[in-house]
Enzyme design. Structure first.
Site, short mmCIF file in Angstrom:
data_model
loop_
_atom_site.label_atom_id
_atom_site.label_comp_id
_atom_site.label_asym_id
_atom_site.label_seq_id
_atom_site.Cartn_x
_atom_site.Cartn_y
_atom_site.Cartn_z
N THR A 160 -3.04 33.10 -42.23
CA THR A 160 -2.93 33.17 -41.00
C THR A 160 -3.48 32.29 -39.95
OG1 THR A 160 -4.44 34.97 -40.53
CG2 THR A 160 -2.46 35.63 -41.04
N CYS B 128 -5.97 42.60 -34.58
CA CYS B 128 -6.88 41.85 -35.92
C CYS B 128 -8.25 41.86 -35.92
CB CYS B 128 -6.28 40.16 -35.51
SG CYS B 128 -7.22 39.21 -36.50
N PHE C 89 -2.24 38.47 -32.59
CA PHE C 89 -2.89 39.03 -33.78
C PHE C 89 -3.06 40.30 -33.45
CE2 PHE C 89 -5.20 34.69 -31.98
CZ PHE C 89 -5.51 34.40 -33.63
MN1 MNH Z 1 -5.88 38.97 -39.05
C1 MNH Z 1 -4.80 42.29 -38.70
C2 MNH Z 1 -2.57 39.00 -37.50
C3 MNH Z 1 -7.17 35.94 -39.14
C4 MNH Z 1 -9.22 39.80 -40.88
N1 MNH Z 1 -4.22 40.23 -37.79
C5 MNH Z 1 -4.20 41.12 -37.72
C6 MNH Z 1 -2.91 41.71 -37.58
C7 MNH Z 1 -2.41 40.89 -36.74
C8 MNH Z 1 -3.10 40.32 -37.58
C9 MNH Z 1 -0.72 40.25 -36.35
C10 MNH Z 1 -2.34 43.05 -37.16
C11 MNH Z 1 -1.25 43.34 -38.73
C12 MNH Z 1 -0.84 44.95 -38.45
O1 MNH Z 1 -0.53 45.30 -37.25
O2 MNH Z 1 -0.28 45.64 -39.38
N2 MNH Z 1 -4.78 37.36 -37.96
C13 MNH Z 1 -4.01 37.26 -37.11
C14 MNH Z 1 -3.25 35.75 -37.11
C15 MNH Z 1 -4.66 35.02 -37.60
C16 MNH Z 1 -6.01 36.36 -38.71
C17 MNH Z 1 -2.32 35.67 -36.20
C18 MNH Z 1 -5.13 33.65 -37.25
C19 MNH Z 1 -4.23 32.83 -36.55
N3 MNH Z 1 -7.54 38.13 -39.49
C20 MNH Z 1 -8.03 36.65 -39.22
C21 MNH Z 1 -9.09 36.15 -40.53
C22 MNH Z 1 -9.82 37.52 -40.63
C23 MNH Z 1 -8.85 38.72 -39.97
C24 MNH Z 1 -9.59 35.15 -39.98
C25 MNH Z 1 -10.66 37.23 -41.08
C26 MNH Z 1 -11.88 36.51 -41.17
N4 MNH Z 1 -6.69 40.66 -39.71
C27 MNH Z 1 -8.20 40.63 -40.36
C28 MNH Z 1 -8.55 42.14 -40.81
C29 MNH Z 1 -7.35 42.98 -40.09
C30 MNH Z 1 -5.87 42.09 -39.49
C31 MNH Z 1 -9.11 42.77 -41.63
C32 MNH Z 1 -6.70 44.52 -40.26
C33 MNH Z 1 -7.58 44.76 -39.45
C34 MNH Z 1 -7.80 47.49 -39.23
O3 MNH Z 1 -6.44 47.66 -39.08
O4 MNH Z 1 -8.79 47.36 -39.25
#
Ligand code: MNH
Length: 462
Positions: free
Chosen positions: A268, A401, A394
């Site tokens: 992402t 996120c 996010f």
């Molecule tokens: Mn990320 C959940 C977008 C970077 C770890 N992330 C989500 C969700 C979105 C999202 C949207 C919710 C999905 C859902 O509702 O089903 N994340 C992003 C975007 C970026 C991003 C657009 C970068 C730009 N994410 C990151 C990074 C990490 C990460 C960097 C780790 C270091 N994300 C997660 C985790 C979850 C999540 C873990 C799930 C969290 C949970 O449900 O507790």
């Protein structure tokens, strides 16, 4: 839920549904095209299976109400449990491991933790700079941004080096991961010929998952052996109990989290950086403005931790790139009780809908000239005037996120460094092409980086 009366693609067929006019490689882009015609609520149907999309900011505001709705682990996300198990991203909120891991890992994403990751992120940025300095021709932006973000999560989260910048081809973990993600995603395609095609790759998929878990287990084992206390993600999972109950994560869950973080923690962010660079090269006046900020705030120094958040305009460039192409392009919301959405759409407890983020981020009621790339939309005064739920790259609520600050620090640092050091030239004939896997990325986007003559000559050797 009752979908009668909700618009869909004209010419829906009795058995096939909306199969015509959609292609397996671009489900999201097809949905965006369709949604622009059909409006804020519409359905798509494939064979017997129908999904409702809700893209209007007013209705999404209701869906984001945590009292009425929660995350739904469905479709693609459900299939990802083959990789992530009950890791944070794929866990059901009611599984005890979700809250346990959430509470144990929260400190790994505090401001304090970002300060610790900063030197690691800098080190990886230097490797990008070394690679671009040495490049004799154009570089593939998405590939190099993926190297950068994979190295960053590997080192900052787990003390593991994938060696991405030393390899011409992706690390075997990445090859296995990409194939396993595609396999999981194809499980949802109902076309018979696709089903036959996947059946033949089941063995490969087992091998891919075995390779991933094998590597993760090795990393965990070697950390256990050397016993070094580190407060990175892995360190917290191995040594910390729940802040209140003291309960610890079990080894299988730790493995699931490790795979989850490597997957969720790099694609992402990589896509966001690539789209941001794409739009900057298409708008030289905005690029000049962003660079002027970097020159004014960073000069030719390597940024300290506190210098990163000072790049307000660079941050807006990323915000705007994530508006047009939110690289995690949607999320699911499920009704906690029977509810009538928008006073009109009857949902039973357990019914769910999809929020397609590129459409929410183009809602004409909120975003004027939605297709225009304009970072000034994220000036504080403009943000205040908009409904808060109209921009959700996010995700939302307690399942939003966890890595947001991590991603933004990493991305602003990397984008700032590129602007500080390079003039970038793009093939003027390039037209944005987006590949869809689990996430979105520009495809075939090449840049020719040239070290700037006057400013920004720090980095690899500096
Ligand atoms: Mn990320 C959940 C977008 C970077 C770890 N992330 C989500 C969700 C979105 C999202 C949207 C919710 C999905 C859902 O509702 O089903 N994340 C992003 C975007 C970026 C991003 C657009 C970068 C730009 N994410 C990151 C990074 C990490 C990460 C960097 C780790 C270091 N994300 C997660 C985790 C979850 C999540 C873990 C799930 C969290 C949970 O449900 O507790």
């Amino acid at each position: 839920m009752d979908t009668s009366g909700i618009p869909h693609r004209p010419g829906r067929l009795p058995v096939l549904g909306d199969v015509l006019g959609s292609s397996p490689g671009t489900p999201l882009q097809d949905t965006v095209r369709l949604g622009k015609r059909l409006g804020p609520v519409f359905t798509r149907k494939f064979f017997g299976f129908e999904a409702v999309f809700v893209a209007g900011a007013d209705l999404v505001t209701e869906l984001n109400d945590e009292a009425k709705f929660g995350k739904h682990v469905g479709l693609g996300v459900e299939k990802l449990r083959a990789l992530g198990g009950d890791g944070l991203f794929t866990a059901h909120t009611h599984e005890p491991n979700w809250r346990l891991a959430h509470d144990i890992l929260q400190p790994a994403f505090s401001a304090e933790a970002m300060r610790r990751y900063h030197p690691v992120m800098l080190e990886v940025t230097r490797e990008l700079v070394a690679a671009w300095d040495a490049a004799s021709g154009p570089v593939d932006v998405s590939a190099d941004m993926t190297r950068l973000t994979l190295e960053t999560i590997g080192r900052a989260g787990f003390g593991y080096r994938f060696g991405s910048f030393e390899r011409a081809e992706p690390h075997p973990f990445v090859t296995a991961m990409i194939r396993a993600l595609r396999y999981a995603q194809l499980q949802n395609v109902k076309l018979p010929f696709v089903k036959r095609a996947i059946a033949g790759t089941r063995k490969q998929n087992q091998a891919d998952i075995a390779l991933m878990t094998g590597l993760v287990d090795e990393v965990i084992e070697s950390r256990r052996q050397d016993g070094e206390a580190s407060r990175d993600l892995l360190g917290l999972m191995l040594t910390e109990g729940h802040p209140v109950t003291g309960e610890r994560l079990d080894p299988v869950n730790i493995r699931n989290q490790a795979i989850t973080f490597v997957v969720a923690g790099h694609e992402t962010t990589s896509g966001a950086l690539s789209f941001a660079l794409y739009y900057l090269t298409r708008h030289p006046e905005l690029l000049a403005k962003a660079r002027a900020e970097v020159d004014a705030v960073w000069g030719d120094r390597e940024p300290a931790f506190s210098d990163v958040a000072k790049l307000r305009y660079v941050r807006r460039v990323l915000d705007e790139a994530l508006r047009l192409w939110p690289t995690a392009p949607g999320y699911f919301r499920e009704a906690r009780e029977d509810v009538v959405l928008g006073g009109k759409y009857r949902m039973r407890k357990g019914d769910w809908v999809i929020v397609p983020l590129p459409l929410l981020h183009r809602d004409p009621a909120v975003w004027p000239d939605a297709e225009v790339f304009d970072p000034d939309r994220f000036e504080p005064a403009a943000v205040k005037k908009r409904p808060a739920q109209a921009y959700k790259p996010f995700g939302t609520g307690e399942r939003a996120c966890i890595g947001r600050q991590f991603a933004l620090h990493e991305a602003v640092l990397a984008l700032g460094t590129v602007l500080q050091r390079y003039d970038v030239e793009i093939d003027p004939g390039y037209e944005l092409k987006i590949v869809e896997s689990l996430t979105l990325k520009p495809s075939g986007f090449m840049l020719r980086p040239r070290v700037r003559a006057a400013a920004g000559n720090v980095g690899a050797l500096g």
